[in-house]
Design an enzyme around this catalytic site. Structure first.
Site, PDB file in Angstrom:
ATOM      1  N   HIS A 367      20.167   7.837-112.667  1.00  0.00           N
ATOM      2  CA  HIS A 367      19.976   8.369-114.015  1.00  0.00           C
ATOM      3  C   HIS A 367      18.520   8.746-114.266  1.00  0.00           C
ATOM      4  O   HIS A 367      18.228   9.762-114.895  1.00  0.00           O
ATOM      5  CB  HIS A 367      20.445   7.346-115.053  1.00  0.00           C
ATOM      6  N   ASP A 633      29.579  21.429-105.022  1.00  0.00           N
ATOM      7  CA  ASP A 633      30.786  20.734-104.557  1.00  0.00           C
ATOM      8  C   ASP A 633      31.652  21.639-103.685  1.00  0.00           C
ATOM      9  O   ASP A 633      32.195  21.194-102.668  1.00  0.00           O
ATOM     10  CB  ASP A 633      31.603  20.226-105.743  1.00  0.00           C
ATOM     11  N   CYS A 680      27.064  28.459-110.935  1.00  0.00           N
ATOM     12  CA  CYS A 680      26.017  27.474-111.233  1.00  0.00           C
ATOM     13  C   CYS A 680      25.946  26.503-110.063  1.00  0.00           C
ATOM     14  O   CYS A 680      26.926  25.876-109.707  1.00  0.00           O
ATOM     15  CB  CYS A 680      26.289  26.743-112.546  1.00  0.00           C
TER      16      CYS A 680
END
Length: 754
Positions: A367, A633, A680
């Site tokens: 994070h 991905d 993207c």
């Protein structure tokens, strides 16, 4: 004559008196060896100090020949002194000369001494030297005598480190302070930073070592330990701490250390020996570090960090300091160093003064790494032992392009990086001048350059970068940095803030893409052997529709009177998009029923990032208002190469034939169905790969804000039709990566590639 129980306390008191009576607070090593020899009833006491070349030089002695001082130098592994320095362990021998490591130096006159006790002078996990005592008659020194000499060695290390030893500078005892050192890690956020080290959890410098009143010091210690135990227990009982997971495991280890009666007993013994509470903590910490570093079992070596953390917490409690460095006045060029830290903690720092971040832990998907990228701070993680090799105030260069931290850099290195930073600044100034120019190619084709974002602090970059909008807003980041599940009103407020800041520029909100490597601390997850292919994103949303419907409700309310663009991630089958559309229709009906103002238009799109959709494009495109290719991905699944695994991530080139043919197939299908298309992913933010995308027919791409300038500079010098013919011809005839050919094309047509 054996050592007496009162000896260390008497010795420490006399040492304090010697320091108090010395000019300028300095004390000589000669005075120290004389005091130690007298109080431990030793016929010899000697101090050896480590030099920059690793040699151990005799600096002071009581009992050996004085002409040997500064003339006797031992190699790092020579003799018993070298053994102590290299092993960082005491050596206690009744007959030293029979030991295989014994090395006789005739100039010292030590051949007449039999018994030998030597201990390392340790500071910050480093051996600064060796302190020894010797006697003529053979005998093994008692455990109490060993403990006493170690206590004196600890005090000696701190006195040397403070510069209070006459004739010995701190750099002589710790040459690392002047040596350039480098540490490698994993790039979390690209950039280059020149500045000075600041520890996130400031170290407490122990300046008062010897106590005037052991009873008072013992009372201070007991109160601080009680505070420590209470604070750790409270952290574990907080509702925002998950019942399982790494965070809780660390706190459980802290509790074990804090409640360890053996640890507390050793602290009390050190105070009773004459140390202050702070010096006692440092003393015990040094011993425990030594013991843990000698363990072959990696479990114990890993616990070293936890032990250091708990000791440092106790030191801060004793000093009355509980804050992190964020509450202190920072230098204007701060490079922050920490073992680990939370994302919200990084946001507490003054962005104007923060240049870089270095973590011992913390990977690319942590994070805090996500927030560092949002803040555009150079950051490197997984940098082993960085807290040990650095000190607050050290000059440093953080190269977060190569993943290297240079500490105490040489003048040549500073000049080299200064020139590099100036070049980057000039280049960024050139890009800034392009901010308001429309990204249109030489043949008049409009290319839409949008930016990726994930936190409200990202959104102002829309104006700074000149982006055409936000092509991907990762809504899960708000959930990931929060200690509990954001409520409906919190989500509405966040999304409204984003829409207000974006003004009239479009924003595409991706619904929650959690699971995989994005685990929320307040949602229980079961261990999955392959989380990237497991229960994540739309799969969680459809199994737990309350999460999805609450988010949809918040987005509808936040976008009242404006266009809402919502994108569903990780779709593997057209039925999933239809089911999500069904929930959206229910939320629209709910909003109408309750009289809420609706968005002007609502668009629902799908991400193409799972290869199964390549054979469903004709079915899913009519169901979608727009589509976006998630190249990160999609490519990792297409090439069966985990992009987070350094061993395989570089084994394929995104500009190779299979990847480009897939991207062209998607572009052709979207054009045939007249469905708006965006890409993207990381390849959109690199000029040469963005050029390939334009050649494949993509006219809208989304990237990091920092990439907008370089990509726009490329677009403005590009003939899109000429490029498209070039790329499509290669797709028919080529058999490898087009990268080299695109470089040739750019060079022949004067196209800048950054």
């Amino acid at each position: 004559m054996p050592w007496r129980l009162s000896a260390p306390r008497v010795l420490l008191r006399r040492l304090r008196e010697a320091m108090a009576n010395s000019p300028g607070g300095k004390v000589s090593l000669d005075a120290i060896v004389e005091l130690v020899a007298a109080n431990l009833v030793a016929e010899v006491c000697s101090i050896y100090i480590s030099r920059s070349d690793g040699a151990l030089e005799l600096y002071a002695t009581q009992g050996l020949k004085q002409e040997a001082v500064h003339n006797t130098r031992l190699k790092p592994d020579e003799g018993l002194v070298g053994l102590i320095a290299s092993s960082a362990r005491p050596v206690n021998l009744p007959d030293a000369q029979s030991h295989p490591a014994f090395s006789l130096r005739p100039e010292t006159g030590e051949e007449s001494y039999s018994s030998f006790l030597g201990v390392p002078v340790l500071r910050g996990g480093r051996t600064q030297g060796v302190l020894t005592i010797q006697n003529v008659h053979p005998r093994k020194y008692t455990d109490e005598e060993v403990e006493a000499l170690q206590t004196i060695a600890m005090v000696l290390a701190e006195i040397i480190g403070s510069g209070a030893i006459e004739g010995v500078s701190p750099t002589e005892a710790d040459p690392r302070r002047t040596q350039t050192q480098s540490a490698e890690g994993v790039v979390l956020s690209e950039g280059i930073a020149l500045g000075h080290i600041v520890f996130h959890e400031p170290q407490v410098m122990v300046t008062r070592l010897i106590s005037d009143d052991p009873a008072s010091e013992l009372s201070r210690l007991e109160m601080a330990v009680e505070q420590l135990r209470k604070s750790v227990d409270e952290m574990l009982e907080r509702r925002d701490v998950p019942l399982t997971g790494e965070h809780r495991e660390i706190l459980e280890v802290y509790r074990v250390f804090a409640h360890d009666e053996g640890w507390l007993r050793r602290l009390r013994e050190a105070v009773n020996a004459g140390l202050t509470a702070e010096a006692a903590v440092k003393r015990v910490q040094n011993v425990q570090r030594d013991q843990m570093l000698r363990h072959r079992d990696s479990f114990w070596r890993e616990r070293l960090h936890d032990m250091d953390d708990i000791a440092n917490r106790l030191l801060r409690l004793l000093a009355g300091r509980n804050e992190t460095a964020a509450s202190e006045e920072l230098p204007k060029d701060t490079i922050l160093v920490a073992r680990t830290m939370g994302a919200s903690e990084l946001l507490d720092y003054n962005r104007e003064k923060l240049r870089g971040l270095v973590l011992e832990e913390g990977g690319l998907t942590s994070h805090v790494a996500i927030v560092a990228r949002a803040l555009d701070i150079a950051a490197v993680g997984e940098t082993e032992n960085v807290l040990t090799m650095t000190a607050p105030g050290d000059a440093a260069i953080l190269d977060a392009e190569q993943g290297v931290l240079h500490v105490r850099p040489s003048g040549d290195l500073v000049k080299s990086y200064t020139d590099k930073v100036r070049f980057r600044a000039r280049r960024q100034a050139q890009y800034a001048r392009l901010r308001d120019r429309e990204p249109r190619t030489l043949d008049g084709q409009r290319i839409y350059l949008r930016m990726n974002a994930g936190l409200p602090i990202d959104v102002p970059h829309l104006v700074d970068s000149g982006a055409d909008g936000i092509g991907l807003y990762r809504t899960e980041l708000q959930f990931m940095i929060s200690s509990n599940l954001p409520r409906l009103h919190q989500q509405i407020r966040t999304y409204q803030e984003i829409m207000d800041t974006a003004d009239d520029k479009p924003v595409v909100f991706r619904t929650l893409d959690i699971g995989g490597d994005k685990v929320l601390p307040y949602i229980r997850h079961t261990h999955e052997p392959n989380p990237a292919l497991g229960w994540r994103a739309i799969r969680i949303a459809l199994d737990r529709p309350a999460l999805l419907r609450t988010q949809m409700r918040a987005l509808l309310r936040a976008c009242a009177g404006r266009d809402l663009r919502m994108m569903i991630p990780f779709v593997t089958d057209v039925a999933e998009l239809r089911e999500a559309r069904g929930y959206l229709n229910k939320e629209l009906a709910h909003a109408k029923r309750h009289g809420y103002e609706l968005p002007r238009e609502v668009h629902m799109g799908a991400m193409i990032e799972v290869p199964s959709l390549l054979w469903q494009l004709d079915e899913i495109l009519p169901e979608a208002d727009f589509i976006s290719v998630g190249s990160n991905d999609l490519f990792q699944f297409l090439f069966a190469a985990d992009r987070g695994n350094a061993n395989v991530a570089a084994r394929f080139d995104p500009l190779s034939l299979p990847g480009l043919r897939v991207l062209r197939q998607i572009a052709e299908s979207a054009e045939r169905h007249k469905v708006p298309l965006t890409l993207c992913g990381e390849i959109a933010g690199r000029p040469i790969e963005a050029m390939a995308l334009i050649g494949l027919g993509y006219r809208s791409i989304s990237m990091s804000a920092a990439s907008i300038g370089p990509v726009k500079a490329m677009v403005l010098e590009l003939d899109a039709q000429k490029l498209e013919s070039y790329v499509l011809e290669w797709l028919e005839t080529g058999n490898q990566s087009i990268r080299a050919r695109l470089r040739d094309f750019a060079e022949a047509n004067n196209i800048p590639l950054g």
